[in-house]
Motif scaffolding. Structure first.
Motif, PDB file in Angstrom:
ATOM      1  N   ARG A  76       0.833  -1.214   0.000  1.00  0.00           N
ATOM      2  CA  ARG A  76       0.000   0.000   0.000  1.00  0.00           C
ATOM      3  C   ARG A  76       0.862   1.257   0.000  1.00  0.00           C
ATOM      4  O   ARG A  76       0.543   2.244  -0.680  1.00  0.00           O
ATOM      5  CB  ARG A  76      -0.937  -0.009   1.212  1.00  0.00           C
ATOM      6  CG  ARG A  76      -2.031  -1.068   1.138  1.00  0.00           C
ATOM      7  CD  ARG A  76      -3.092  -0.838   2.206  1.00  0.00           C
ATOM      8  NE  ARG A  76      -2.569  -1.041   3.547  1.00  0.00           N
ATOM      9  CZ  ARG A  76      -2.604  -2.203   4.198  1.00  0.00           C
ATOM     10  NH1 ARG A  76      -3.120  -3.279   3.619  1.00  0.00           N
ATOM     11  NH2 ARG A  76      -2.127  -2.299   5.421  1.00  0.00           N
ATOM     12  N   ALA A  77       1.955   1.228   0.747  1.00  0.00           N
ATOM     13  CA  ALA A  77       2.850   2.387   0.782  1.00  0.00           C
ATOM     14  C   ALA A  77       3.489   2.619  -0.582  1.00  0.00           C
ATOM     15  O   ALA A  77       3.655   3.769  -1.020  1.00  0.00           O
ATOM     16  CB  ALA A  77       3.931   2.175   1.843  1.00  0.00           C
ATOM     17  N   ALA A  78       3.855   1.543  -1.278  1.00  0.00           N
ATOM     18  CA  ALA A  78       4.445   1.670  -2.611  1.00  0.00           C
ATOM     19  C   ALA A  78       3.443   2.258  -3.602  1.00  0.00           C
ATOM     20  O   ALA A  78       3.805   3.038  -4.484  1.00  0.00           O
ATOM     21  CB  ALA A  78       4.948   0.315  -3.101  1.00  0.00           C
ATOM     22  N   VAL A  79       2.172   1.884  -3.449  1.00  0.00           N
ATOM     23  CA  VAL A  79       1.120   2.460  -4.292  1.00  0.00           C
ATOM     24  C   VAL A  79       1.040   3.964  -4.065  1.00  0.00           C
ATOM     25  O   VAL A  79       0.926   4.751  -5.017  1.00  0.00           O
ATOM     26  CB  VAL A  79      -0.243   1.806  -3.992  1.00  0.00           C
ATOM     27  CG1 VAL A  79      -1.370   2.578  -4.678  1.00  0.00           C
ATOM     28  CG2 VAL A  79      -0.250   0.362  -4.449  1.00  0.00           C
ATOM     29  N   GLU A  80       1.112   4.383  -2.812  1.00  0.00           N
ATOM     30  CA  GLU A  80       1.045   5.811  -2.500  1.00  0.00           C
ATOM     31  C   GLU A  80       2.225   6.566  -3.107  1.00  0.00           C
ATOM     32  O   GLU A  80       2.058   7.672  -3.636  1.00  0.00           O
ATOM     33  CB  GLU A  80       1.024   6.003  -0.984  1.00  0.00           C
ATOM     34  CG  GLU A  80      -0.259   5.521  -0.319  1.00  0.00           C
ATOM     35  CD  GLU A  80      -0.221   5.661   1.191  1.00  0.00           C
ATOM     36  OE1 GLU A  80       0.789   6.184   1.712  1.00  0.00           O
ATOM     37  OE2 GLU A  80      -1.185   5.243   1.853  1.00  0.00           O
ATOM     38  N   VAL A  81       3.410   5.974  -3.039  1.00  0.00           N
ATOM     39  CA  VAL A  81       4.593   6.612  -3.630  1.00  0.00           C
ATOM     40  C   VAL A  81       4.431   6.734  -5.141  1.00  0.00           C
ATOM     41  O   VAL A  81       4.710   7.782  -5.739  1.00  0.00           O
ATOM     42  CB  VAL A  81       5.872   5.809  -3.284  1.00  0.00           C
ATOM     43  CG1 VAL A  81       7.075   6.342  -4.073  1.00  0.00           C
ATOM     44  CG2 VAL A  81       6.152   5.882  -1.788  1.00  0.00           C
ATOM     45  N   PHE A  82       3.961   5.664  -5.775  1.00  0.00           N
ATOM     46  CA  PHE A  82       3.759   5.671  -7.221  1.00  0.00           C
ATOM     47  C   PHE A  82       2.720   6.717  -7.613  1.00  0.00           C
ATOM     48  O   PHE A  82       2.904   7.469  -8.581  1.00  0.00           O
ATOM     49  CB  PHE A  82       3.308   4.286  -7.688  1.00  0.00           C
ATOM     50  CG  PHE A  82       3.203   4.155  -9.179  1.00  0.00           C
ATOM     51  CD1 PHE A  82       4.320   3.858  -9.943  1.00  0.00           C
ATOM     52  CD2 PHE A  82       1.991   4.329  -9.813  1.00  0.00           C
ATOM     53  CE1 PHE A  82       4.225   3.740 -11.325  1.00  0.00           C
ATOM     54  CE2 PHE A  82       1.878   4.212 -11.192  1.00  0.00           C
ATOM     55  CZ  PHE A  82       3.010   3.929 -11.952  1.00  0.00           C
ATOM     56  N   ALA A 143      -3.181  -3.698  -7.333  1.00  0.00           N
ATOM     57  CA  ALA A 143      -2.468  -2.450  -7.639  1.00  0.00           C
ATOM     58  C   ALA A 143      -2.119  -2.370  -9.120  1.00  0.00           C
ATOM     59  O   ALA A 143      -2.256  -1.307  -9.745  1.00  0.00           O
ATOM     60  CB  ALA A 143      -1.200  -2.360  -6.790  1.00  0.00           C
ATOM     61  N   GLN A 144      -1.693  -3.478  -9.694  1.00  0.00           N
ATOM     62  CA  GLN A 144      -1.340  -3.494 -11.112  1.00  0.00           C
ATOM     63  C   GLN A 144      -2.571  -3.310 -11.997  1.00  0.00           C
ATOM     64  O   GLN A 144      -2.518  -2.621 -13.024  1.00  0.00           O
ATOM     65  CB  GLN A 144      -0.632  -4.801 -11.455  1.00  0.00           C
ATOM     66  CG  GLN A 144       0.786  -4.880 -10.903  1.00  0.00           C
ATOM     67  CD  GLN A 144       1.664  -3.783 -11.512  1.00  0.00           C
ATOM     68  OE1 GLN A 144       1.838  -2.707 -10.941  1.00  0.00           O
ATOM     69  NE2 GLN A 144       2.212  -4.047 -12.683  1.00  0.00           N
ATOM     70  N   ARG A 145      -3.686  -3.932 -11.604  1.00  0.00           N
ATOM     71  CA  ARG A 145      -4.921  -3.749 -12.377  1.00  0.00           C
ATOM     72  C   ARG A 145      -5.377  -2.292 -12.332  1.00  0.00           C
ATOM     73  O   ARG A 145      -5.830  -1.744 -13.342  1.00  0.00           O
ATOM     74  CB  ARG A 145      -6.020  -4.660 -11.830  1.00  0.00           C
ATOM     75  CG  ARG A 145      -5.832  -6.133 -12.135  1.00  0.00           C
ATOM     76  CD  ARG A 145      -7.103  -6.911 -11.844  1.00  0.00           C
ATOM     77  NE  ARG A 145      -6.889  -8.350 -11.983  1.00  0.00           N
ATOM     78  CZ  ARG A 145      -6.662  -9.170 -10.959  1.00  0.00           C
ATOM     79  NH1 ARG A 145      -6.630  -8.686  -9.723  1.00  0.00           N
ATOM     80  NH2 ARG A 145      -6.476 -10.462 -11.159  1.00  0.00           N
ATOM     81  N   ASP A 146      -5.238  -1.662 -11.169  1.00  0.00           N
ATOM     82  CA  ASP A 146      -5.621  -0.250 -11.045  1.00  0.00           C
ATOM     83  C   ASP A 146      -4.773   0.622 -11.963  1.00  0.00           C
ATOM     84  O   ASP A 146      -5.276   1.559 -12.599  1.00  0.00           O
ATOM     85  CB  ASP A 146      -5.467   0.214  -9.600  1.00  0.00           C
ATOM     86  CG  ASP A 146      -6.609  -0.236  -8.713  1.00  0.00           C
ATOM     87  OD1 ASP A 146      -7.615  -0.753  -9.240  1.00  0.00           O
ATOM     88  OD2 ASP A 146      -6.488  -0.080  -7.482  1.00  0.00           O
TER      89      ASP A 146
END
Length: 221
Positions: A76-82, A143-146
């Motif tokens: 989840r943190a990596a998603v936020e950074v991306f 995350a990848q689908r999003d």
């Protein structure tokens, strides 16, 4: 001390503890994402993070409780950074082909810097968990689908504006652009050859020119 003053003091102390707790949590997750990008999510441990960040094991455990929860929070943190480094800046560009070009360029630059020492966090995490069912696998896949859905949506908007040929399959084009950019980032890291990013840019722009109603609007290499 008046009762109201006591309440304000307690609230201030509580707010301070909450703030410090959030700061500690962010520091843990940022270091966890750095480790996971280079060594995999299985390389994470509460003991290692406690040692590297000079905090107690119980302090790390309080935030996450178990390794799998730590892994999920790291995703989840990596998603936020991306989102912060790639998605939000691209949204500053108006809808259409310009946004698509900007989005892919920002993404390639994001990998090229890199934000994470192991390159693209999700390339590494996906390779690690693609054949391993479970909650972590599902979080990475989600995350990848999003991300692909967002890229597809940007392409659909460009098509609807008449900037891509009307028969453009937005889902297929999103898949191709993502594959080209991701392969460029992976090879650049594996071969220690930053010129691979330029190859990826040329490949992406060439593909977009074939789909664009006015190829001259793609001004990159």
């Amino acid at each position: 001390m008046h009762e109201r003053s006591c309440r304000l003091l307690v609230m201030t102390q509580t707010d301070g503890r909450i703030l410090r707790g959030e700061q500690t949590r962010r520091a843990i997750l940022r270091r966890a994402a750095d480790i996971a990008s280079a060594e995999g999510l299985e390389g994470l441990s509460i003991g290692r993070l406690a040692t590297e960040l000079n905090i107690s094991k119980s302090g790390v455990f309080t935030h996450f409780g178990a390794k799998e929860e730590l892994q999920l929070a790291t995703v989840r943190a990596a998603v936020e950074v991306f989102t912060e480094h790639v998605v939000k800046p691209a949204l500053a560009t108006p809808r259409g082909l310009g946004r698509v070009v900007r989005l892919v360029e920002i993404w390639l630059t994001y990998m090229e810097r890199p934000i994470f020492p192991g390159g693209c966090f999700f390339y590494s995490a996906g390779a690690e968990f693609d054949a391993r069912p479970g909650r972590v696998h599902d979080a990475i896949a989600h995350a990848q689908r999003d991300w692909l859905a967002f890229l597809e949506r940007c392409l659909t908007q460009a098509r609807d504006l008449g900037e891509l040929h009307e028969d453009t399959d937005a889902a297929q084009l999103a898949f191709e652009l993502e594959a080209l950019a991701r392969c460029g980032g992976a090879q650049a890291l594996l071969f220690d050859d930053p010129t691979t990013y330029d190859r990826a840019r040329r490949a992406v722009n060439t593909r977009l020119r074939t789909a664009a109603t006015d190829p001259s609007t793609i001004t990159g290499p």
